[in-house]
Design an enzyme around this catalytic site. Structure first.
Site, PDB file in Angstrom:
ATOM      1  N   ASP A  16      42.700  55.394  10.950  1.00  0.00           N
ATOM      2  CA  ASP A  16      43.751  54.729  11.610  1.00  0.00           C
ATOM      3  C   ASP A  16      44.427  55.387  12.895  1.00  0.00           C
ATOM      4  O   ASP A  16      44.591  54.586  13.914  1.00  0.00           O
ATOM      5  CB  ASP A  16      44.777  54.420  10.549  1.00  0.00           C
ATOM      6  CG  ASP A  16      44.097  53.362   9.545  1.00  0.00           C
ATOM      7  OD1 ASP A  16      42.927  53.306   9.285  1.00  0.00           O
ATOM      8  OD2 ASP A  16      45.124  52.720   8.894  1.00  0.00           O
ATOM      9  N   ARG A  96      59.118  61.220   4.576  1.00  0.00           N
ATOM     10  CA  ARG A  96      59.514  60.502   6.288  1.00  0.00           C
ATOM     11  C   ARG A  96      60.338  61.077   6.951  1.00  0.00           C
ATOM     12  O   ARG A  96      59.948  61.080   7.916  1.00  0.00           O
ATOM     13  CB  ARG A  96      59.176  58.826   5.788  1.00  0.00           C
ATOM     14  CG  ARG A  96      58.210  58.266   4.991  1.00  0.00           C
ATOM     15  CD  ARG A  96      57.021  58.602   5.434  1.00  0.00           C
ATOM     16  NE  ARG A  96      55.808  58.135   4.630  1.00  0.00           N
ATOM     17  CZ  ARG A  96      54.870  58.719   4.634  1.00  0.00           C
ATOM     18  NH1 ARG A  96      54.343  59.857   5.422  1.00  0.00           N
ATOM     19  NH2 ARG A  96      53.840  58.395   3.447  1.00  0.00           N
TER      20      ARG A  96
HETATM   21  N1  ARG Z   1      54.981  52.864  -2.521  1.00  0.00           N
HETATM   22  C1  ARG Z   1      55.378  54.170  -2.137  1.00  0.00           C
HETATM   23  C2  ARG Z   1      56.474  54.341  -1.417  1.00  0.00           C
HETATM   24  O1  ARG Z   1      57.210  53.148  -0.849  1.00  0.00           O
HETATM   25  C3  ARG Z   1      54.215  54.974  -1.496  1.00  0.00           C
HETATM   26  C4  ARG Z   1      54.010  54.439  -0.014  1.00  0.00           C
HETATM   27  C5  ARG Z   1      52.907  55.274   0.675  1.00  0.00           C
HETATM   28  N2  ARG Z   1      51.624  55.191  -0.059  1.00  0.00           N
HETATM   29  C6  ARG Z   1      50.561  54.865   0.235  1.00  0.00           C
HETATM   30  N3  ARG Z   1      49.422  54.880  -0.546  1.00  0.00           N
HETATM   31  N4  ARG Z   1      50.166  54.288   1.464  1.00  0.00           N
HETATM   32  O2  ARG Z   1      57.164  55.269  -1.434  1.00  0.00           O
END
Ligand code: ARG
Length: 403
Positions: A16, A96
């Protein structure tokens, strides 16, 4: 479209972000700097360098953020016993703001006017990246290709890769892969068959924990040392934050600790189902609650528990670098001054149970609580008055109701 001079891309080296790199170079016709963070995702990062070089990137940043991640993000969050919707240990949410912080730092250093990320338009991660960038440097623009380009599906993504000679690993050609996010705190898996919450998750989604049914028959006893709310040692051995979490991930993983199959409410508005594996974090949450149980005053502990859901929601929704999160953090950190000592746990077939706790700063008084004769003055008649006064309004209420 506004003219962009230079972009720093959060780049994993996966399919990606390789496509995103190409798309940015083509669309904006400017220099793209790649930033790859080592958060303990357990992947080789050198291939990312090679791929970025092949794509003509001149400034390639690969940075080991493991210690910073655990000491400045995971541990502060753990002091709050943070759980989103009662269960999720926030493993993706907490990574993040750290990535955003470094994107912004590099952007300033190299004079870039924009940062870019590979999060999609339906998820939480785009919000977390962008709110963090807003809070850290409002002059920096954010580019989110998944919201801008015309690629709408996995198939179209592969077509774009083919057209631009971006190598597609053979296992990525057939069926779409799960969406996986991994770091030292957790592995999260979403998508594919997991999108049906009525369907049981297949065994192969689990990557870092054994099935509790297959875990060793012999339990393992471990001791974790805490100082001022943070774990500092395992079995008497002092460790750095990242080393400690790595050690507990290994121990927990072997005993099937920390699996979670969850349907959660995303900030953006929809429900999603995911599988989480948080072995070390699950042990640390139990252990931290264990040491707090003897070192925190009742009202202090209950106040922490009242604000915890709010604090967890702030992190989930991407407000790490917001004034209200910092205010709550100050309160939480203040509460931890005496949260020191040792907690012993038993790891056994998926569970991490506290079996003993001790602290030089303990508030626990055996003398006070004992059923035996006690040296401390505790007048049992006081309890009688305490109950009589607390019952006063209940007696009035019941009499009025005619019971
Ligand atoms: N749903 C989780 C959150 O919002 C994980 C998001 C990222 N994970 C993923 N498998 N893309 O924190």
């Amino acid at each position: 479209m506004t003219k962009i001079e230079k972009i720093v891309l959060s780049y994993s080296g996966g399919l990606d972000t390789s496509i995103i790199l190409k798309w940015l170079q083509e669309t904006y016709g400017c220099e793209v700097v790649t930033f790859t963070a080592d958060l303990g995702q357990g992947e080789e990062l050198e291939p990312a360098r090679a791929k970025a070089e092949m794509a003509g990137v001149k400034d390639i940043r690969i940075v080991d953020l493991r210690e910073e991640f655990v000491s400045d993000f995971v541990f502060p969050m753990l002091r709050a016993n943070a759980l989103y919707e009662g269960q999720y240990l926030l493993g993706s949410s907490i990574a993040r703001p750290l990535i955003a912080k470094h994107l912004v730092g590099i952007a300033r250093e190299v004079g870039a006017d924009a940062v870019a990320h590979g999060a999609t338009g339906k998820g939480n991660d785009q919000i977390r990246f962008e709110l963090a960038v807003n809070a850290l440097d409002p002059s920096i623009k954010v580019i989110a290709p998944w919201r801008q380009w015309n690629i709408r599906s996995r198939m179209q993504l592969l077509e774009y890769a083919e057209k631009h000679h971006i190598p597609v690993p053979s296992d990525k050609r057939g069926e779409a892969p799960f969406s996986i996010d991994a770091n030292l705190l957790h592995t999260s898996t979403e998508g594919k068959s997991l999108e049906n919450p009525a369907e049981v998750a297949p065994d192969h989604v689990y990557q870092r924990t054994v099935d509790p049914l297959d875990a060793p028959d012999a339990p393992e006893i471990i001791t974790i040392g805490f100082e001022r709310g943070d774990p500092v040692s395992v079995n008497g051995k002092a460790m750095t934050p990242a080393a400690l979490l790595t050690e507990l991930n290994g121990l927990g993983g072997q005993h099937g600790v920390g699996r979670l199959d969850l349907v959660e409410n995303r900030f953006i508005g929809m429900k999603s189902r995911g599988i989480y594996e948080t072995p070390g974090g699950t042990i640390l949450l139990a252990a931290h609650r264990g040491i707090e149980s003897i070192t925190l005053d009742r009202a202090a502990a209950h106040l922490k528990d009242e604000i915890m859901p709010r604090y967890a929601e702030l992190i989930y929704n991407g407000f790490w670098f917001a004034p209200e999160r910092e205010m709550l953090q100050a309160l939480i950190d203040h509460s931890q001054a005496f949260v020191s000592g040792e907690v012993t746990l038993r790891l056994y077939k998926g569970s991490a149970s506290v079996i003993s706790r001790a602290s030089p700063c303990s508030l626990y008084s055996a003398d006070l609580v004992t059923f035996e004769e006690s040296a401390i003055a505790f007048d049992h008649h006081d309890a009688e008055g305490f109950i009589r006064l607390n019952g006063l309004r209940l007696r009035s209420w019941a009499a009025r109701n005619g019971r």
